[in-house]
Design a protein around this motif. Structure first.
Motif, mmCIF file in Angstrom:
data_model
loop_
_atom_site.group_PDB
_atom_site.id
_atom_site.type_symbol
_atom_site.label_atom_id
_atom_site.label_comp_id
_atom_site.label_asym_id
_atom_site.label_seq_id
_atom_site.Cartn_x
_atom_site.Cartn_y
_atom_site.Cartn_z
ATOM 1 N N ARG A 88 -21.454 67.575 50.503
ATOM 2 C CA ARG A 88 -22.851 67.225 50.832
ATOM 3 C C ARG A 88 -23.801 67.781 49.774
ATOM 4 O O ARG A 88 -24.768 67.142 49.401
ATOM 5 C CB ARG A 88 -23.232 67.780 52.218
ATOM 6 C CG ARG A 88 -22.674 66.917 53.342
ATOM 7 C CD ARG A 88 -23.590 66.962 54.565
ATOM 8 N NE ARG A 88 -22.834 66.456 55.704
ATOM 9 C CZ ARG A 88 -22.521 67.191 56.758
ATOM 10 N NH1 ARG A 88 -22.911 68.446 56.831
ATOM 11 N NH2 ARG A 88 -21.851 66.668 57.753
ATOM 12 N N PHE A 89 -23.500 68.983 49.317
ATOM 13 C CA PHE A 89 -24.352 69.598 48.289
ATOM 14 C C PHE A 89 -24.350 68.736 47.028
ATOM 15 O O PHE A 89 -25.391 68.403 46.471
ATOM 16 C CB PHE A 89 -23.865 71.018 47.967
ATOM 17 C CG PHE A 89 -24.681 71.688 46.885
ATOM 18 C CD1 PHE A 89 -25.898 72.289 47.199
ATOM 19 C CD2 PHE A 89 -24.250 71.685 45.566
ATOM 20 C CE1 PHE A 89 -26.670 72.890 46.198
ATOM 21 C CE2 PHE A 89 -25.014 72.281 44.559
ATOM 22 C CZ PHE A 89 -26.235 72.892 44.886
ATOM 23 N N ALA A 90 -23.135 68.351 46.602
ATOM 24 C CA ALA A 90 -23.010 67.549 45.376
ATOM 25 C C ALA A 90 -23.717 66.203 45.526
ATOM 26 O O ALA A 90 -24.348 65.713 44.583
ATOM 27 C CB ALA A 90 -21.537 67.340 45.032
ATOM 28 N N ALA A 91 -23.594 65.600 46.722
ATOM 29 C CA ALA A 91 -24.212 64.283 46.946
ATOM 30 C C ALA A 91 -25.725 64.351 46.742
ATOM 31 O O ALA A 91 -26.347 63.391 46.286
ATOM 32 C CB ALA A 91 -23.886 63.801 48.356
ATOM 33 N N LYS A 92 -26.326 65.490 47.078
ATOM 34 C CA LYS A 92 -27.784 65.613 47.002
ATOM 35 C C LYS A 92 -28.251 66.260 45.677
ATOM 36 O O LYS A 92 -29.318 65.955 45.173
ATOM 37 C CB LYS A 92 -28.272 66.470 48.180
ATOM 38 C CG LYS A 92 -29.568 65.946 48.775
ATOM 39 C CD LYS A 92 -29.866 66.613 50.099
ATOM 40 C CE LYS A 92 -31.247 66.162 50.568
ATOM 41 N NZ LYS A 92 -31.618 66.783 51.833
ATOM 42 N N ALA A 93 -27.433 67.167 45.133
ATOM 43 C CA ALA A 93 -27.868 67.942 43.965
ATOM 44 C C ALA A 93 -27.380 67.366 42.640
ATOM 45 O O ALA A 93 -27.788 67.806 41.577
ATOM 46 C CB ALA A 93 -27.380 69.382 44.095
ATOM 47 N N CYS A 94 -26.466 66.395 42.700
ATOM 48 C CA CYS A 94 -25.887 65.842 41.462
ATOM 49 C C CYS A 94 -25.961 64.321 41.477
ATOM 50 O O CYS A 94 -25.427 63.680 42.381
ATOM 51 C CB CYS A 94 -24.411 66.234 41.324
ATOM 52 S SG CYS A 94 -24.114 67.995 41.475
ATOM 53 N N GLU A 95 -26.579 63.773 40.455
ATOM 54 C CA GLU A 95 -26.629 62.300 40.335
ATOM 55 C C GLU A 95 -25.717 61.812 39.223
ATOM 56 O O GLU A 95 -25.429 60.642 39.121
ATOM 57 C CB GLU A 95 -28.059 61.842 40.016
ATOM 58 C CG GLU A 95 -28.992 61.904 41.209
ATOM 59 C CD GLU A 95 -30.455 61.853 40.764
ATOM 60 O OE1 GLU A 95 -30.718 61.477 39.597
ATOM 61 O OE2 GLU A 95 -31.323 62.208 41.588
ATOM 62 N N LYS A 96 -25.282 62.746 38.366
ATOM 63 C CA LYS A 96 -24.490 62.347 37.205
ATOM 64 C C LYS A 96 -23.184 63.144 37.146
ATOM 65 O O LYS A 96 -23.082 64.219 37.728
ATOM 66 C CB LYS A 96 -25.290 62.586 35.912
ATOM 67 C CG LYS A 96 -26.572 61.764 35.821
ATOM 68 C CD LYS A 96 -27.406 62.094 34.608
ATOM 69 C CE LYS A 96 -28.184 63.397 34.746
ATOM 70 N NZ LYS A 96 -29.251 63.352 35.736
#
Length: 452
Positions: A88-96
């Motif tokens: 969930r963190f990656a889905a929100k904090a990372c776009e690339k």
């Protein structure tokens, strides 16, 4: 003070290693150009929406994700942060993310630029890829891939040309190889006629290990996967198929007589072999039914290249696939592609010491520096030597002769030019062969001719 280091699973390449790698990539490049392939490059990072879901669940975990710039925590609630869910963190904090391979970026490129591309599109790409894998011997987190593909054409002439490209590249390297061939349709046909069509993946994964674990263990693995004895029995003559390529094809036509898809695969292989027989191929070509490769990906002919003089895994592989661009909403783009294993080729060339003289682009000639007067005299002279294409250095300081000679030795420079007052007066160059110690007085023209 602690010495600086690099992340695990990455490598520095020395000048020597870079010279060898460039020789490999330049050789492959030249052959691609001979066959009308054009080079593309894509960014190191792609949008995660492009990469996610294309490599399966395991592959998604191996994607290096990049934190959004700025305060990426600002959009999180306290509850979300205390939940500590990496996904969930990656889905929100990372776009690339960093690209995992060159195939998915290539598919994205084709869809994004479809109106500018003329099909069939023949592209090659030599760039690094990244995988958040556990580093171990021979497995890196950053490594180069070297891919060639033809998309937008169903013609088997493309497969014929890929075999010619592989043959030409390894001929230029001086590596003796066997190009192994199979067809996904033949494997589907085999699973069909033994009545186990739904177990295709299990069957091929097992028979793919024949070389490593032997027939008895392959059969034991097939039993483990739930194949009945009758089916295993029917598989034996197929697994152990021997003879020339023509004899194998004839036998397969008999065995697969009841399977429409199987026969189609046999005819595709027969067509490729017939057409390739009209070309001056040097590699050994062998039909190998244990060759499976990424089965959920390939749909037709599959290839693998094995070096004959070194114990190492496959050094090139590829095959025909359908619907490369379907995941991006552009259906029906068939293609055939392959990838040169640059790291393995590097190992083979090193083990067999096959780098040709001059391929490593070392300095050929060093001019000794005696001081300001000599420097002024030598600079225009050295410019002419370089114009003749001779890789030349002037030692930057007028230091002890011994030090300058040691520099030439350390860099494996084969010739040293000594020009002092006497030589300048006579307009001559004293050329020393560093291997034999022999010295010769030459004019500038004679010196250039020596390297011609």
């Amino acid at each position: 003070m602690q010495k600086p280091s690099i992340p695990k699973g990455t490598r520095d390449f020395s000048p020597e290693e870079m010279a060898k790698r460039n020789y490999i990539f330049n050789t492959i490049r030249e052959v691609f150009h001979l066959y009308g392939f054009q080079q593309i490059e894509t960014p190191a990072m792609e949008n995660l929406s492009t990469l996610m879901g294309k490599y399966g669940e395991e592959g998604d975990k191996l994607l290096f994700k990049i934190l959004n710039s700025g305060d990426c925590l600002a959009q999180f609630t306290d509850e979300e942060l205390t939940a500590r869910s990496p996904l969930r963190f990656a889905a929100k904090a990372c776009e690339k993310g960093l690209r995992y391979d060159l195939t998915v970026p290539f598919a994205r490129f084709v869809v994004q630029h479809r109106n500018e591309i003329s099909f069939p599109f023949k592209r090659y790409q030599i760039q690094p890829v990244w995988r958040a894998d556990r580093p171990q011997k021979g497995r890196y987190r950053e490594f180069y891939q070297c891919d060639g593909d033809v998309v937008g054409s169903d013609s088997l002439i493309n497969e014929v040309e890929l075999i010619q490209i592989m043959d030409e590249v390894f001929h230029r390297f001086g590596i003796r190889v066997c190009i192994k061939m199979n067809n996904r349709k033949i494997l589907s046909g085999i699973a069909e006629i033994i009545g186990e069509a739904d177990k295709l993946i299990d069957i091929t994964v097992a028979i793919d290990k024949l070389d490593k674990i032997g027939l008895d263990n392959v059969n034991a693995e097939l039993r483990e996967k739930g194949l009945p004895e009758a089916a295993i029995e029917r598989l034996q003559p197929i697994i152990l198929l021997e003879g020339t390529n023509e004899e194998k094809l004839a036998r397969l036509r008999e065995v697969l007589a009841e399977s429409e898809i199987g026969l189609k695969g046999v005819e595709e292989l027969a067509f490729i072999l017939e057409r390739i027989s009209h070309t001056p191929i040097r590699a050994e070509l062998a039909i190998d039914l244990t060759l499976a490769r990424g089965l959920n990906y390939y749909t037709g002919a599959i290839f693998e290249v094995k070096a004959l003089d070194v114990q190492i895994g496959s050094i090139t592989g590829g095959g025909r696939y359908d619907n490369l661009t379907g995941v991006f909403g552009m259906a029906g783009v068939s293609g055939v592609g392959f990838s040169f294993g640059a790291d393995r080729i590097f190992d083979v060339l090193n083990q067999l010491d096959l780098y040709p003289e001059g391929s490593l682009k070392r300095t050929q000639l060093l001019f000794v520096n005696f001081g300001p007067k000599e420097e002024t005299y030598l600079l225009p002279l050295i410019a002419k030597v370089r114009q003749a294409g001779i890789r030349t250095e002037l030692y930057p300081e007028a230091t002890k002769m011994k030090k300058q000679m040691s520099y030439a030795d350390a860099k494996q420079i084969p010739f040293v030019a000594i020009v002092g007052e006497n030589e300048m007066a006579a307009q001559q160059i004293n050329l020393k062969n560093m291997l034999t110690g022999e010295q010769t007085l030459l004019t500038l023209e004679e010196l250039i001719a020596q390297f011609g």
